[in-house]
Motif scaffolding. Sequence first.
Motif, short mmCIF file in Angstrom:
data_model
loop_
_atom_site.label_atom_id
_atom_site.label_comp_id
_atom_site.label_asym_id
_atom_site.label_seq_id
_atom_site.Cartn_x
_atom_site.Cartn_y
_atom_site.Cartn_z
N SER A 114 8.25 7.56 13.93
CA SER A 114 9.49 6.98 13.44
C SER A 114 9.31 5.48 13.27
CB SER A 114 10.60 7.27 14.48
OG SER A 114 11.69 6.46 14.26
N SER A 115 8.74 4.85 14.29
CA SER A 115 8.72 3.39 14.30
C SER A 115 7.60 2.78 13.45
CB SER A 115 8.63 2.89 15.74
OG SER A 115 7.57 3.51 16.42
N LEU A 116 6.41 3.40 13.44
CA LEU A 116 5.32 2.83 12.64
C LEU A 116 5.65 2.85 11.14
CD1 LEU A 116 2.44 1.72 12.16
CD2 LEU A 116 1.58 4.05 12.40
N PRO A 117 6.09 3.98 10.58
CA PRO A 117 6.43 3.97 9.15
C PRO A 117 7.52 2.95 8.81
CG PRO A 117 6.31 6.22 9.96
CD PRO A 117 6.20 5.34 11.16
N LYS A 118 8.53 2.82 9.68
CA LYS A 118 9.59 1.83 9.42
C LYS A 118 9.01 0.42 9.39
CE LYS A 118 13.26 4.26 11.87
NZ LYS A 118 14.04 4.18 13.11
N ALA A 119 8.12 0.15 10.34
CA ALA A 119 7.51 -1.19 10.39
C ALA A 119 6.67 -1.43 9.14
CB ALA A 119 6.66 -1.33 11.66
N GLN A 120 5.96 -0.39 8.70
CA GLN A 120 5.13 -0.55 7.50
C GLN A 120 5.99 -0.76 6.26
OE1 GLN A 120 2.80 3.08 8.06
NE2 GLN A 120 1.02 1.86 8.66
N ALA A 121 7.11 -0.03 6.19
CA ALA A 121 8.01 -0.20 5.03
C ALA A 121 8.60 -1.61 5.04
CB ALA A 121 9.11 0.86 5.08
N LYS A 169 1.98 -6.62 15.39
CA LYS A 169 0.53 -6.84 15.51
C LYS A 169 -0.24 -5.55 15.16
CE LYS A 169 -2.91 -8.47 18.79
NZ LYS A 169 -3.39 -7.21 19.41
N SER A 170 0.20 -4.44 15.74
CA SER A 170 -0.53 -3.18 15.50
C SER A 170 -0.41 -2.74 14.05
CB SER A 170 0.02 -2.10 16.42
OG SER A 170 -0.13 -2.51 17.75
N CYS A 171 0.73 -3.06 13.44
CA CYS A 171 0.95 -2.73 12.04
C CYS A 171 -0.09 -3.44 11.17
CB CYS A 171 2.35 -3.22 11.71
SG CYS A 171 3.10 -2.45 10.35
N LEU A 172 -0.37 -4.68 11.50
CA LEU A 172 -1.39 -5.43 10.75
C LEU A 172 -2.78 -4.85 10.99
CD1 LEU A 172 -0.29 -9.16 11.12
CD2 LEU A 172 -0.15 -7.69 9.12
N GLU A 173 -3.00 -4.40 12.21
CA GLU A 173 -4.31 -3.80 12.51
C GLU A 173 -4.54 -2.55 11.66
OE1 GLU A 173 -5.97 -3.48 16.52
OE2 GLU A 173 -4.29 -4.70 17.20
N MET A 213 0.82 -1.20 0.00
CA MET A 213 0.00 0.00 0.00
C MET A 213 0.87 1.26 0.00
SD MET A 213 -3.37 -0.13 2.36
CE MET A 213 -3.25 -1.82 2.84
N LYS A 214 0.32 2.34 -0.51
CA LYS A 214 1.09 3.59 -0.54
C LYS A 214 0.50 4.54 0.51
CE LYS A 214 2.68 2.96 -5.12
NZ LYS A 214 2.29 2.86 -6.48
N ILE A 215 1.30 4.80 1.50
CA ILE A 215 0.79 5.51 2.68
C ILE A 215 1.55 6.83 2.89
CG2 ILE A 215 0.43 5.31 5.18
CD1 ILE A 215 0.97 2.18 4.67
N HIS A 234 7.27 -4.11 6.03
CA HIS A 234 6.17 -5.02 5.69
C HIS A 234 5.85 -4.95 4.19
CE1 HIS A 234 1.79 -6.04 5.67
NE2 HIS A 234 2.25 -7.01 6.43
N GLY A 235 6.52 -4.04 3.48
CA GLY A 235 6.35 -3.97 2.02
C GLY A 235 5.56 -2.77 1.53
N ASP A 236 5.14 -1.91 2.46
CA ASP A 236 4.38 -0.73 2.03
C ASP A 236 5.34 0.37 1.54
OD1 ASP A 236 1.85 -1.77 2.76
OD2 ASP A 236 2.25 -1.31 4.86
#
Length: 467
Positions: A24-31, A454-458, A1-3, A33-35
């Motif tokens: 800082s941490s959420l965007p890194k986790a999303q990236a 877990k929260s990243c998936l949510e 996804m493009k966020i 994950h392939g976003d």
Amino acid sequence: MKIAHLASEVYPFSKTGGLADVLSSLPKAQAAHGDEVCVFSPMYPGIAERFRLEDTGLATWVNTNRGVYDYRLFIKKTHGVKWCFLANMFQFDRAGLYSADGRDFDDNYLRFGCFCKAALDFMEAMQFDCEVVHAHDWQTAFVFPYLNMQNRGYAKIFTIHNLAFQGVFDSSAINELKIDQQLNHLECLEYWGKANFMKGAIELCDAFTTVSPGYAEEILADDGHLALGLQDFIRARAFKFRGILNGIDYADWNPATDACLDDNYALNDMDGRFQCKLDLCRDFNLDPAKPLFTVISRFTEQKGLLLLAEALEELKYRDISLVLLGDGERRICDALLAKAMQMPGMRVAIGYDNSLSRKLYAAADFFLMPSLFEPCGLSQMIAMHYGAVPVVRYTGGLKNTVRDVCYGGCGIVFADYTRAELINAVDRAIGLYHSPHMLEIRERAMYQDFAWHKSCLEYECLYKQFV
Ligand code: ADP
């Protein structure tokens, strides 16, 4: 996804609190994950010099009824994320992020309103094929009225990191920012004759979240003290509201690699931790044999610092050390400094100091967080990972992250916001320190997992409903 995330602070570029850590941490986790993730934030002083940013050469102008503000776009690519900084010298080249000398800047609505509008312009100019716009707190709530006027079809997500700050301004702000006056009605921006931009965001977004299930429940059951009048408005929109727990970035918060510590340590090698306590006690002239309590916090009523100041009337007679690091309301700083004069084992460091905060997490036996309310709280998660046992009040995100030792957990939890309960919790901590269980509880704390997966998936599930 493009966020595209929009936020007023992003660690390590800027930070006054947990918002910066999350952005800082959420965007890194999303990236990871392939976003594909871009984070838009203002360019505050020093960022360009400290982090070699790339000048994209892109510029835009935001036309308001107070003047025209030009913006330039600088970027930095790390951890698979594009960190995008919007530069306007007049609006953001100031000593504080939101205030100076304890007073909010008068033009905060103009600064952050223009920033949001410019971020939307740059998304187009960069040809970022955005699918999700995720804005955080009132400073970026302005993006929703602008999106409403542009009708771009992105999924629109808004996260409340603290409902106590809603972005309330004179209603003339709507006209000054050239926002559609038709949005100035009871079900949107209008708020007791003023404009409430968080309220507008809640109405105009596809879904809004807050940073823990515990805080979400409390908001929905609120009688007014948390939501400051927005409780019915939020309850009426509960169908699109949920709590998603924040996580922390274990690559950054890791006692085994933390460069601010003279001695590193890990669960299987705890010698360094003992040394960290010795070093800190030497620096602060404290007795390392005593249990060391610490507070790292904004000094505000929300964080329970007034309650702590009251409780110190009695706690000053306990055989403990206490080090507080923070800054905030003058009256609270003064109250704590006055208490430190009366308590030989108490030290107060006023200010913001990342390096000292890490040394304190690593040295402390107990981390105190007697919050009046707590949207999520990251400090208790960091403290646990560094081996400091949290002593917290049962509220908001603290409910979701700290379980009492009596129930198989690794913290000390008290329920009522009273001096007696806080003193009792500290006494329980002192008892634990002198018991044979201390080591085991400390290790249990270090085992807790507050990583983002877990929260990243949510968030992903939430985004998918609207993409
Ligand atoms: P907040 O409500 O302020 O966002 P959190 O617990 O969510 O509280 O996050 C606070 C973050 O700010 C943590 O990373 C904590 O270590 C950091 N912090 C708070 N005060 C200070 C300070 N005075 N110096 C350094 N870091 C601080």
